[in-house]
Design a protein around this motif. Sequence first.
Motif, short mmCIF file in Angstrom:
data_model
loop_
_atom_site.label_atom_id
_atom_site.label_comp_id
_atom_site.label_asym_id
_atom_site.label_seq_id
_atom_site.Cartn_x
_atom_site.Cartn_y
_atom_site.Cartn_z
N PHE A 476 59.81 35.32 64.90
CA PHE A 476 59.06 35.43 66.15
C PHE A 476 59.13 36.85 66.68
O PHE A 476 60.09 37.57 66.48
CB PHE A 476 59.55 34.43 67.20
N SER A 477 58.05 37.25 67.33
CA SER A 477 58.01 38.63 67.80
C SER A 477 58.35 38.68 69.28
O SER A 477 58.43 37.64 69.94
CB SER A 477 56.62 39.20 67.56
N SER A 478 58.51 39.87 69.80
CA SER A 478 58.93 39.99 71.19
C SER A 478 57.83 39.43 72.08
O SER A 478 56.65 39.55 71.79
CB SER A 478 59.19 41.45 71.54
N PRO A 724 69.19 42.41 76.34
CA PRO A 724 68.68 42.98 77.60
C PRO A 724 67.58 42.11 78.20
O PRO A 724 66.92 41.35 77.48
CB PRO A 724 68.11 44.32 77.16
N GLU A 725 67.40 42.25 79.50
CA GLU A 725 66.38 41.47 80.19
C GLU A 725 65.01 41.74 79.56
O GLU A 725 64.70 42.88 79.23
CB GLU A 725 66.36 41.84 81.68
N HIS A 730 67.31 37.03 75.58
CA HIS A 730 67.58 36.83 77.00
C HIS A 730 66.84 35.60 77.51
O HIS A 730 67.41 34.73 78.15
CB HIS A 730 67.18 38.07 77.81
N TYR A 731 65.54 35.55 77.19
CA TYR A 731 64.75 34.38 77.60
C TYR A 731 65.35 33.10 77.05
O TYR A 731 65.45 32.09 77.73
CB TYR A 731 63.30 34.52 77.10
N TRP A 735 66.70 29.99 79.24
CA TRP A 735 66.00 28.73 79.06
C TRP A 735 66.98 27.60 78.72
O TRP A 735 66.97 26.54 79.33
CB TRP A 735 64.95 28.93 77.96
N VAL A 736 67.84 27.84 77.74
CA VAL A 736 68.78 26.79 77.30
C VAL A 736 69.76 26.46 78.43
O VAL A 736 70.10 25.30 78.67
CB VAL A 736 69.50 27.22 76.01
N GLN A 737 70.17 27.48 79.14
CA GLN A 737 71.05 27.26 80.29
C GLN A 737 70.35 26.41 81.36
O GLN A 737 70.94 25.51 81.94
CB GLN A 737 71.40 28.61 80.89
#
Lengths: 783, 154
Positions: A476-478, A724-725, A730-731, A735-737
Motif C-alpha cells: 500500500f502506498s502513502s 510520524p503523523e 500512524h493512521y 485506527w486500531v486503538q
Amino acid sequence: MGDRYRRTRDYSSTDDDMELMIRPTKRRRLLPSRVKMLDNETAVETFGRLMKALSIQNGCSMELKLEDLSYFYNDNLEDSKQAVLRILASCVIDHPAHASAYATFVGLLNIGNFQFGAECVHFMMHKLRTSMEDNQWKNSHGIMAFIVELFNCNVVTCNSLISLLTCFLSECVEVEEGDEVSDIVPQARRDWLAFCVLSTLPSVGKELQQKSASFQGLLLTLQIYVKKRIPLHAAMLGIWNGGSGCAQMDYLDLLWQQVERLRDQQWLEPEHQLLQRPYLAFDDTLSAALQHVLPPLKMPSHTQISAYPPARVVFRIFDFFTCPDGLQMPPVLSVERHLLEVQIQEILKVHHLERKLCSDHLCNYAKSKPLMPVHFCIVEVILGEMLQLPTSPWITLNYGSILVELSKRQPDKIPMAVMQGADIIYAQLESMSVACFDRLVNFFSHYLSNFGFNWHWGQWGKGCTGASALNSSQMFSSGDFQTKTVFLRELIKKCRRLSYHLNMTQVLPENMLHFLPPPPHPQFKYIDELVPGAKLSQLLLEAMRGRRAEPTEISTILTGSTDLHLLKINVMTQVCLHIGSKSFTHTFATLTRYQTVFKQLIHSESEQHAILKGVFELWAGNEQFKYVVVEKLIRMQIVEAKYVVTWIFAPQLRVELTKMYIWELLHATVRTVKHPSRLLPRKRSPETVKALEEMDDTEVAVKGILLEIIHRFVKVLAGSTEGPEGSNTHYWCQWVQGRMQEFLFVYSEDYKKMGTKLVKISEESDLRKGVIKTIQAFLAYTM
Amino acid sequence: MSTSVDLSSYRDQHFKGSRSEQERSLRDSTTLYVGNLSFYTTEEQIHELFSRCGDVRVIVMGLDKYKKTPCGFCFVEYYTRAEAEAAMRFVNGTRLDDRLIRVDWDAGFIEGRQYGRGKTGGQVRDEYRTDYDAGRGGYGKLLSQKIAPNTDNR
C-alpha cells in the motif's frame, strides 16, 4: 397573588390568548363529557388518551384541551383519583418537555378541589423519592420538571420549591478536599442532581429571582460546582477529537453557560415560544388558588448499587450556521438551542419505533416553528444520537429509517439538511472517533440506497488523494490509510453490498471508480494445475460435483492423498466453497453436507487457521462472504470463536484490520459466545435457550473471549511503530486503538466486571501510551 | 392504534391448521416474508440489509417452480422476535435495489414454500399484472402471452 399572572402576561400575548377571549360564546367542545357519564373504566382509559395528547402538536388549542380535561375529570373521575395520579405520573415521566401542560391541568383542578392538589403534590413527592431509590433517574428528572411547573401554576409555594432545589444541590456544595462526602458520592450523582435543577431554570428562573432572596445563593452553588468540576469523560465521549472545527461541550458545562447567559439577559423569555406556558391563559383563574407546601424531601443517599445516568457530550455540526433559506440556527450558547433539542429528543424518544408517526410528529413540530430552521436541528439531533458514544440508544437502522421517512415527506428540506450535515462530517472525518465510524458508514450507505445512490460523489473524491481499493496482497502506498480514503473505500463497498457491482460503476463518477474494488468473484487458485494441492482438488471436485459423493468417500480420498495435513484442509475448504460459491445458501449446503469430514480433519488451532486461510484465499475479493462464511463455521462448531480471534490478530491480517468487515466478523464472533443457543443444532425451545444463555459457563466464556481480545489489541499495538503523523503506520495505530475503544464501549457492561483485570493490563510495562490512556479513561468512566 | 409490528390482513391460504392456530404462529414467529423483490436481487443483498436488524438465522430465496430461478420473494428467519420486529419496523416499505419491498410476518418456512404458486411457476401476482416491471420479467405473464405469443418461447 393576583398580580402574579397579570404581570407574567407580558411574557407573551399570543393569538391563542386572543382566541380564548373571543371563544367562550361559541365554544366547540372536544369531548361529549357533559352529555354522557362514562363508566369508570372507559373514563380512565379516555383520560389516559387525552393526557397523552397534551404532548402532541396537532393544531388544537392547548387551552381548550386543558379546560376539557378538567371538566372531564370533574364529571367522570372524582372516584378514580389513584388511577388519575398514576396516569399523570407516567405522562410527566415520558414527556418532561410538556411538564407545563400537565401542571396547568393540576393547577386548574386545584382551584375547586384543594384536596386533589394536596394529594397530587404528596403523590409526586413520594414518586420522586422512590424513583431515585430505584435508580430511575430519568423518571425523577421528569417528575422534578413537573413539580417546578406546579409552582408556575400557583399550586406550590415559592419557599418550599426553593427548599426542594436546595436539597437537590446540598451534595454539590463545595467540599474541602479529602472531605468524606466527595470521596463517597460519585461525580455522576452530583452531576445529575445539578442537571435536574439547572434544566428547570429556564422556565422558572425569572419568578424565583423576583420572589426569593435565597435564589442567588442557589445559582452561586451551581456556578461553583460546574466551574470546579472536571469533566474527565468529555475527551473520551466526544465524537470529535481535538482540532475539529465543530465545538462540542460536556452537557452540564453547556447547559450552565446557556442558563448563565439567560440570567445575564434578565431571564428574557426564549424566542419562538420555545417554552410552553399554557397556564398564562388561565392566570386570572389560577391566581385565586391556594397553594400547598411541598413536604421536605428525604433524599435517598448513595449506595454501593446506585447507578447514575452517564455523562454526555453534546453533538454539534451546525455551529454559527445560516441555513440556505436564510433562517438562522439559534446560537450554541442560547437557551433556545437547548429547548429546541430537548423537544426534538422527546419526540424521538417517545415515537422512534414507529418511523412514520415519528416523522409526522417531527414535521408538525417543525411546522409550528416556521421562523426557525427546525429541520436542520432535527437532522443534527438524529445524527448526534446515532453517533453517540459510548453507544447509541437504538440501532443505527432505526435512525436511518426515520431520516429516510422524513426525506420522503419533506423532500425540499430534509435531504438538503442531511447533505449539509454529511458534508460537514466528511470535512471533519480526520478528527472523528473511530468508535462511531461503522455507524456512520452503515447509516450513510443505507440512506443512499434509498435514493438511488445519488450523491455529489465527485466533490468528495476531489480532496482525496488516496489510492486504490486495497488488496491484502498488494503493497500500500502513502495516503491509503488516510481517514477519508478509508471512509470512501468502506462506504462504497457497503453501497455495493446493498446493490451490485455494475450499478456502482454506473453511479460513481470517473474520479471515484478507483475506490471500487474489482468485482467480488471467488478466486479458486487450484485451477492452476501446478499449484501444490491441485491434484487433490481435482479429485475432490470431481467426486463432489460429478457424483455428489458421500462424506465417507471424501474422507477416503483425503486419507489417500500424500499432501501435508494443513494443505489438505486448505484444499478441502476451497473446493467446498468453490462448489458453493453461487450464494450463501449453496455454500452452507455444501459445508453442511461435508461437516463430518471437516470435524475429522480439524482440531488444533493451526488446523482451524488452515480452514480460515482457505476461506480468506477463495473469497479474497469478497469481504461479505468471508464474514458470513466464517460466522457460519463458528455456528456449525467447525471453528472455535477463540481461534477466530487469534486469526484476526495474526500478523498476516495486519492490513485487513483497516477494513470494516474484519470488525463486523469480530463482533459476530463475540455474539456467538454470548448466545450459545445459536450454535447448531437448529431448533431449541425458548426455555432451553434461556437456560443456555444464563449458564455460568456462558458468562465465563464471554469474559474469556473479551479479555483475550483486549490482550490481542495490546499485543498488536505494542508490536507496531507509530511513525510520524500523516504516515500510514500512524493512521493504522490510531485506527486500531480506536477499535479497541469501540470494543470497550460496546461491551462496557461486561468489561466493567473485569475492572481489576483491565487495571492489570494497563500496568504492563511495554504498553503504548495511547492504550494506557484509553483503558484508564474507560475505567474512570465506568467505575 | 395500529403499529408496524401488527399482523397484516394477509393470510396464507395454504396454511395447515385453523385460523386461530395460524394467527398464534404468526404472533410468535421469528420468520418474515419479504416481497416485491426484483428477480435480480441476490441473497447477499438481502443478508446485508436484514442483518442490520440482528443476526439472520437463514434466508430462503423464493424460486420459480420450473426454472428454479429467483422469482421476487424470500423468507428471512431471525433468532429472536425482537430482531424480526425491528425488520418489520425499519425495513418494511423501504427500498432495496430501488424497489419498495414488503415485509410481513410468516408462520415459518416449510419445504416446498420456496416455490412460486402461479401456473407458470412464478408468483401469482406476476401472472395478472398489467404494468411493465423490468425487475420482474416485464409485463405480467398472461398479458405478455397476448402481446407477443411467438416470442415467449425462449
